[in-house]
Design a protein around this motif. Structure first.
Motif, PDB file in Angstrom:
ATOM      1  N   LEU A 135      16.832  10.732 -38.717  1.00 32.78           N
ATOM      2  CA  LEU A 135      17.449  12.062 -38.802  1.00 32.78           C
ATOM      3  C   LEU A 135      18.112  12.435 -37.476  1.00 32.78           C
ATOM      4  CD1 LEU A 135      14.757  14.057 -40.814  1.00 32.78           C
ATOM      5  CD2 LEU A 135      17.066  13.451 -41.592  1.00 32.78           C
ATOM      6  N   THR A 136      17.413  12.187 -36.379  1.00 36.24           N
ATOM      7  CA  THR A 136      17.937  12.535 -35.064  1.00 36.24           C
ATOM      8  C   THR A 136      19.180  11.707 -34.736  1.00 36.24           C
ATOM      9  OG1 THR A 136      15.749  13.205 -34.325  1.00 36.24           O
ATOM     10  CG2 THR A 136      17.360  12.691 -32.593  1.00 36.24           C
ATOM     11  N   ASP A 167      16.841  20.133 -43.462  1.00 34.89           N
ATOM     12  CA  ASP A 167      15.828  20.236 -42.413  1.00 34.89           C
ATOM     13  C   ASP A 167      16.273  21.172 -41.298  1.00 34.89           C
ATOM     14  OD1 ASP A 167      13.303  19.129 -41.133  1.00 34.89           O
ATOM     15  OD2 ASP A 167      14.801  18.610 -39.603  1.00 34.89           O
ATOM     16  N   ARG A 168      17.516  21.036 -40.861  1.00 33.84           N
ATOM     17  CA  ARG A 168      17.993  21.803 -39.713  1.00 33.84           C
ATOM     18  C   ARG A 168      18.435  23.223 -40.082  1.00 33.84           C
ATOM     19  NH1 ARG A 168      15.962  17.298 -38.152  1.00 33.84           N
ATOM     20  NH2 ARG A 168      16.879  16.179 -36.423  1.00 33.84           N
ATOM     21  N   ARG A 216      11.472   7.955 -39.823  1.00 35.12           N
ATOM     22  CA  ARG A 216      12.258   8.931 -40.582  1.00 35.12           C
ATOM     23  C   ARG A 216      12.878   9.959 -39.630  1.00 35.12           C
ATOM     24  NH1 ARG A 216      12.401  13.774 -43.221  1.00 35.12           N
ATOM     25  NH2 ARG A 216      13.120  13.741 -45.379  1.00 35.12           N
ATOM     26  N   GLU A 217      12.086  10.485 -38.717  1.00 34.27           N
ATOM     27  CA  GLU A 217      12.600  11.487 -37.771  1.00 34.27           C
ATOM     28  C   GLU A 217      13.626  10.872 -36.828  1.00 34.27           C
ATOM     29  OE1 GLU A 217      13.647  14.889 -36.219  1.00 34.27           O
ATOM     30  OE2 GLU A 217      12.323  14.749 -37.965  1.00 34.27           O
ATOM     31  N   ARG A 218      13.410   9.633 -36.400  1.00 32.89           N
ATOM     32  CA  ARG A 218      14.391   8.953 -35.543  1.00 32.89           C
ATOM     33  C   ARG A 218      15.710   8.783 -36.279  1.00 32.89           C
ATOM     34  NH1 ARG A 218      10.688   4.891 -34.670  1.00 32.89           N
ATOM     35  NH2 ARG A 218      12.253   3.323 -35.210  1.00 32.89           N
ATOM     36  N   ALA A 252       6.749   8.108 -40.547  1.00 31.41           N
ATOM     37  CA  ALA A 252       7.234   9.450 -40.255  1.00 31.41           C
ATOM     38  C   ALA A 252       8.082   9.435 -38.991  1.00 31.41           C
ATOM     39  CB  ALA A 252       6.073  10.423 -40.121  1.00 31.41           C
TER      40      ALA A 252
END
Length: 192
Positions: A14-15, A62-63, A10-12, A7
């Motif tokens: 996306l960022t 997401d955003r 995945r977030e890294r 997780a």
């Protein structure tokens, strides 16, 4: 423990993708560059998303997805007039256009949608999928409804993803004219 790492990766991703895509053109951002910026394995984008296109869709959903979800669910479940639906679409665009980071997200959305960089098949959330819209114009056959919604969204995204993304203000009068034009196009009688 592996799920937390997964997780987190995945977030890294996306960022990192967001940071790169908000400053560079879609075509100029590579999967390799995203992975490097996220300090992730070179195959991480493919593992977590399947492709660059799917990663960008996940990022935008997401955003931006939460900006529309509740509003659109409310107006469509109450079978409100098309004008109310268009208002629920335009309000978040207007809010995003007033914010520097929001303008960058609008520019990215425009690059992906108007440039046809990302196919329709990648979108997962309800209000990002064209098939969710076709039944909202019951006076039209489904293919005509889809075409009208596609034109409406292209126009809205072009207006907000162009001028607004470049920092030029969109006046209240311009938004009102856009609203009236879109409503007129969506509610016009079926042409034989």
């Amino acid at each position: 423990m592996p799920q937390k790492v997964s997780a987190g990766t995945r977030e890294r991703l996306l960022t990192a993708a967001e940071r790169l895509l908000l400053t560079e053109r879609y075509e100029d951002v590579s999967v390799r560059g995203i992975c490097a910026a996220a300090d992730a394995n070179a195959a991480a984008v493919h593992y977590h998303f399947g492709s660059k296109e799917a990663l960008v869709v996940a990022l935008l959903e997401d955003r931006l997805g939460a900006l529309w979800a509740d509003r659109l669910t409310a107006v469509t479940s109450e079978h409100r007039p098309v004008g109310d639906i268009v208002d629920a679409i335009l309000e978040p665009f207007t809010e995003l256009a007033a914010d520097p980071a929001g303008r960058l997200h609008l520019r990215l959305l425009a690059q992906c949608i108007l440039g046809r960089q990302v196919g329709l098949e990648f979108w997962q959330q309800q209000w990002f999928r064209l098939d969710s819209w076709s039944g909202l114009l019951p006076h039209l056959p489904e293919p005509d409804s889809r075409r009208r919604w596609m034109l409406a969204f292209d126009l809205i995204i072009m207006r907000f993803g162009g001028d607004a993304a470049d920092g030029r203000p969109i006046t209240e009068q311009a938004v009102a004219s856009l609203r009236d034009f879109v409503v007129a196009g969506l509610t016009a009688k079926e042409t034989p």
